[in-house]
Enzyme design. Structure first.
Site, PDB file in Angstrom:
ATOM      1  N   ARG A   1      -4.686  18.075  -0.413  1.00  0.00           N
ATOM      2  CA  ARG A   1      -5.190  16.770   0.003  1.00  0.00           C
ATOM      3  C   ARG A   1      -6.416  16.420  -0.822  1.00  0.00           C
ATOM      4  O   ARG A   1      -7.211  17.308  -1.183  1.00  0.00           O
ATOM      5  CB  ARG A   1      -5.554  16.870   1.488  1.00  0.00           C
ATOM      6  CG  ARG A   1      -6.030  15.596   2.137  1.00  0.00           C
ATOM      7  CD  ARG A   1      -4.938  14.596   2.266  1.00  0.00           C
ATOM      8  NE  ARG A   1      -5.272  13.534   3.203  1.00  0.00           N
ATOM      9  CZ  ARG A   1      -4.636  12.382   3.234  1.00  0.00           C
ATOM     10  NH1 ARG A   1      -3.634  12.134   2.403  1.00  0.00           N
ATOM     11  NH2 ARG A   1      -4.965  11.467   4.125  1.00  0.00           N
TER      12      ARG A   1
ATOM     13  N   GLU B   1      -6.772   6.975  -1.130  1.00  0.00           N
ATOM     14  CA  GLU B   1      -6.739   7.793   0.084  1.00  0.00           C
ATOM     15  C   GLU B   1      -8.028   7.673   0.905  1.00  0.00           C
ATOM     16  O   GLU B   1      -8.047   8.075   2.067  1.00  0.00           O
ATOM     17  CB  GLU B   1      -6.547   9.258  -0.340  1.00  0.00           C
ATOM     18  CG  GLU B   1      -5.530  10.014   0.466  1.00  0.00           C
ATOM     19  CD  GLU B   1      -4.114   9.600   0.159  1.00  0.00           C
ATOM     20  OE1 GLU B   1      -3.445   9.101   1.074  1.00  0.00           O
ATOM     21  OE2 GLU B   1      -3.666   9.781  -0.985  1.00  0.00           O
TER      22      GLU B   1
ATOM     23  N   ASN C   1      -1.213   7.204  -1.262  1.00  0.00           N
ATOM     24  CA  ASN C   1      -1.482   6.331  -0.124  1.00  0.00           C
ATOM     25  C   ASN C   1      -0.753   5.009  -0.274  1.00  0.00           C
ATOM     26  O   ASN C   1       0.461   5.005  -0.349  1.00  0.00           O
ATOM     27  CB  ASN C   1      -2.979   6.141   0.143  1.00  0.00           C
ATOM     28  CG  ASN C   1      -3.206   5.597   1.553  1.00  0.00           C
ATOM     29  OD1 ASN C   1      -2.367   5.786   2.423  1.00  0.00           O
ATOM     30  ND2 ASN C   1      -4.295   4.911   1.786  1.00  0.00           N
TER      31      ASN C   1
ATOM     32  N   THR D   1       4.641   6.686  -0.550  1.00  0.00           N
ATOM     33  CA  THR D   1       4.437   8.105  -0.278  1.00  0.00           C
ATOM     34  C   THR D   1       5.845   8.612  -0.375  1.00  0.00           C
ATOM     35  O   THR D   1       6.803   7.828  -0.287  1.00  0.00           O
ATOM     36  CB  THR D   1       3.834   8.328   1.138  1.00  0.00           C
ATOM     37  OG1 THR D   1       2.466   7.944   1.108  1.00  0.00           O
ATOM     38  CG2 THR D   1       3.907   9.781   1.603  1.00  0.00           C
TER      39      THR D   1
ATOM     40  N   ASP E   1      -7.884   6.567   4.408  1.00  0.00           N
ATOM     41  CA  ASP E   1      -7.434   7.444   5.497  1.00  0.00           C
ATOM     42  C   ASP E   1      -8.608   8.063   6.266  1.00  0.00           C
ATOM     43  O   ASP E   1      -8.402   8.678   7.310  1.00  0.00           O
ATOM     44  CB  ASP E   1      -6.506   8.552   4.966  1.00  0.00           C
ATOM     45  CG  ASP E   1      -5.067   8.064   4.802  1.00  0.00           C
ATOM     46  OD1 ASP E   1      -4.755   6.955   5.270  1.00  0.00           O
ATOM     47  OD2 ASP E   1      -4.255   8.798   4.212  1.00  0.00           O
TER      48      ASP E   1
HETATM   49  O1  DON Z   1      -1.763  10.843   4.288  1.00  0.00           O
HETATM   50  C1  DON Z   1      -1.364   9.903   4.964  1.00  0.00           C
HETATM   51  O2  DON Z   1      -1.139   9.981   6.150  1.00  0.00           O
HETATM   52  C2  DON Z   1      -1.104   8.565   4.280  1.00  0.00           C
HETATM   53  N1  DON Z   1      -1.926   8.445   3.111  1.00  0.00           N
HETATM   54  C3  DON Z   1       0.351   8.466   3.977  1.00  0.00           C
HETATM   55  C4  DON Z   1       0.692   7.123   3.437  1.00  0.00           C
HETATM   56  C5  DON Z   1       2.103   6.756   3.573  1.00  0.00           C
HETATM   57  O3  DON Z   1       2.927   7.454   4.088  1.00  0.00           O
HETATM   58  C6  DON Z   1       2.401   5.409   3.028  1.00  0.00           C
HETATM   59  N2  DON Z   1       3.703   4.991   3.217  1.00  0.00           N
HETATM   60  N3  DON Z   1       4.648   4.879   3.525  1.00  0.00           N
END
Ligand code: DON
Length: 572
Positions: free
Chosen positions: A110, A422, A403, A383, A425
């Site tokens: 991450r 990101e 993201n 993603t 988030d």
């Molecule tokens: O880590 C996460 O939870 C988000 N950045 C994931 C983003 C995502 O799944 C976008 N789309 N569908």
């Protein structure tokens, strides 16, 4: 109306034991030994969001690689052919089963916040959230984890040198390929943002325009950066020429990365979350993902009901109520385990779930409390998740992301590296939702070196007769998609059925049930409305890629979500 949903403080005091693989401070204990069968499939299955990536995985298996070498090939090729979803400037989470040791491992690649992160950068002068800073340009980007994670995966668990497992990505970037309709659509959608930064425009808008349908598109700078990683490992990205170019580009555009931020980045191994449900062992993502904790909490609540004996409406009712409670805890408690103390023993304890079950009424929705919140954004498909089982029974699920669509839309000059966005988030502004409508607490506040909370939930489900690798993109909906996938698989569904199954989603706030067309019949919808639920239709979401293994005839099966083009599930 405010219901006393649960007396968490009291339960916390009572929780002396739990079934979790975590200590209360979030430090991993050793994951219990897996129960995966010793038999080997003798053939391999890969399902990913792009056929070029699935084929790259098989190419590396044919060179003598195992599932983990194949995963390096699939992830790096997705960085080239599906950059709107994941890539070299992003991060990933991986759940692994190592067959020869009968051991499960989780890799956390991450992103982290740069040390100079400043929450004020995400506010407008009038104090309102600056959504552009959170989602576009270098301030929105965390320090990438994908290169370090793939190097760790290859070196610790693969058999082949990176020069072999990265070769398909390097070749595809250099020789070019025809972008699929999703990539072309993403470039068109983000054209205005890509035009803001010359290196982004140079990469994605050759001749000032998105590539035409059927045109070959090349990314020689990304090829060169992968080559440096193949030659030098971590040093090819986090030190030297690439690191300097990344930091220079970020600074020139108003960002705040330092060479030290890159040099300090480490991918980490963590003990996965393990939960048993109806005779299956589910191995899934620990913090800094919220996914595994939420999935375990939901399954622990559902363990108290016989879903198979219920009508559709009541089955959905109990699942939604479990989702609501798990997402509430997600918002309140979870963050980076290296920075925050989390009551994981409580959240993962069956006794805690017993308590939560007490206030679920048999025929009535529990309203979520009236916290300030904004509408959840379309979860999009930006993603990616892929699943692999190899001939020796090694299993790996990787969910990888930049993201939002095309990440920050910021490409660092001279590197071909598209940076993630990101940072959104994190709970960047207290009490303000992120792009997925998720609220966070102090536990997920931004801090230098800290990982932002994720929903990514790559999961391995191991049963006596059948096992599966399951995962999907979709922001906050990842958690409920993976949960529903696990339930369908345990009910006996094939890989195709699991990937295709219609979906519903509740995330505590906003207090609505998102429904895909056809998930509930008219009578079920009417019954749910009578119980007090607000059903909100939403465009189909998710891009699930599943590989299953039937131990009775030793057959693998692989399926890519039928909702999207370009994906390929293949068994060979
Ligand atoms: O880590 C996460 O939870 C988000 N950045 C994931 C983003 C995502 O799944 C976008 N789309 N569908």
């Amino acid at each position: 109306m405010n219901f006393p949903l649960h007396s968490r403080a009291l339960l916390l005091a009572l929780m002396l034991t739990g079934s979790a693989a975590f200590a209360a401070d979030g430090a991993p204990k050793t994951a219990p030994a897996s129960t995966a069968p010793a038999v080997r499939p003798g053939h391999a299955g890969i399902a990913s969001a792009n056929f070029l990536a699935t084929n790259a995985g098989f190419e590396v298996l044919a060179k003598g690689g195992n599932a983990f070498d194949a995963a390096v090939a699939v992830a790096s090729t997705l960085s080239v052919v599906e950059p709107e979803s994941s890539g070299i400037g992003g991060g990933f989470m991986a759940t692994l089963h190592i067959a020869k040791d009968n051991r499960d491992v989780f890799i956390d690649a991450r992103e982290t916040a740069p040390m100079a992160v400043n929450p004020r950068d995400y506010l407008n002068p009038d104090g309102t959230p600056n959504r552009d800073a959170a989602l576009k340009g270098p301030l929105s980007a965390g320090i990438p984890g994908e290169p370090a994670g793939l190097v760790l995966l290859a070196k610790r668990y693969g058999r082949l040198p990176l020069s072999v497992s990265l070769a398909p990505a390097i070749r595809t970037a250099r020789d070019g390929f025809k972008p699929d309709s999703r990539l072309l659509g993403a470039i068109r959608e983000e054209q205005k943002n890509l035009e803001r930064w010359p290196a982004s425009a140079a990469k994605f808008l050759p001749n000032g325009q998105p590539p035409a349908d059927g045109e070959i598109w090349r990314d020689p700078e990304q090829a060169r950066t992968w080559e440096l990683i193949a030659e030098k490992g971590d040093a090819g990205f986090y030190h030297g020429e690439t690191a300097q170019k990344l930091v220079d580009a970020v600074h020139a555009a108003g960002g705040n990365w330092s060479l030290q931020d890159l040099a300090n980045y480490r991918a980490k191994e963590r003990a996965p979350i393990v939960v048993d449900y109806r005779g299956y062992r589910i191995v899934t993502a620990p913090p800094p993902s919220s996914g595994g904790v939420a999935i375990a909490e939901i399954l622990n609540i559902l363990r108290g009901y016989d879903l198979a004996k219920m009508d559709q409406a009541h089955r959905a009712h109990y699942i939604i109520e479990a989702m609501r409670r798990a997402f509430r805890d997600h918002n309140d408690y979870l963050g980076d385990p290296d920075f925050v103390k989390m009551p994981l023993d409580m959240l993962l304890s069956p006794f805690y779930a017993d308590g939560l079950r007490q206030n679920i009424l048999p025929d009535q929705a529990t309203p979520s409390s009236m916290l300030p919140h904004g509408p959840a954004h379309d979860p999009g498909m930006h993603t990616t998740h892929f699943s692999i089982i190899d001939k020796d029974g090694n299993m790996v699920g990787i969910t990888s992301t930049v993201n939002y669509v095309l990440g920050s839309t910021f490409v660092a000059k001279g590197t071909g590296v598209l940076l993630n966005d990101e940072m959104d988030d994190f709970a960047l502004v207290p009490d303000q939702p992120n792009v997925y409508g998720l609220l966070g607490s102090k536990a997920n506040a931004p801090q230098g070196g800290k990982r932002m909370l994720s929903s990514m939930s790559p999961s391995i489900v191991v049963g006596k007769d059948r096992s599966a690798v399951i995962g999907s993109p979709g922001g906050s909906t990842i958690i409920t998609q993976v949960l529903e996938g696990i339930l369908h698989f345990i009910d006996g569904d094939s890989a195709q059925q699991v990937a295709a199954a219609k979906r519903f989603h509740h995330q505590f706030l906003p207090d609505v049930v998102y429904v895909e067309d056809g998930v509930f019949d008219a009578a079920t919808s009417a019954e749910l409305k009578k119980m007090g639920y607000t059903l909100k239709p939403r465009e189909p979401w998710g891009y699930m890629n599943v590989v299953t293994w039937d131990h009775r005839d030793n057959k693998l099966d692989a399926a890519s979500d039928p909702r999207r083009p370009s994906g390929l599930g293949k068994v060979e």
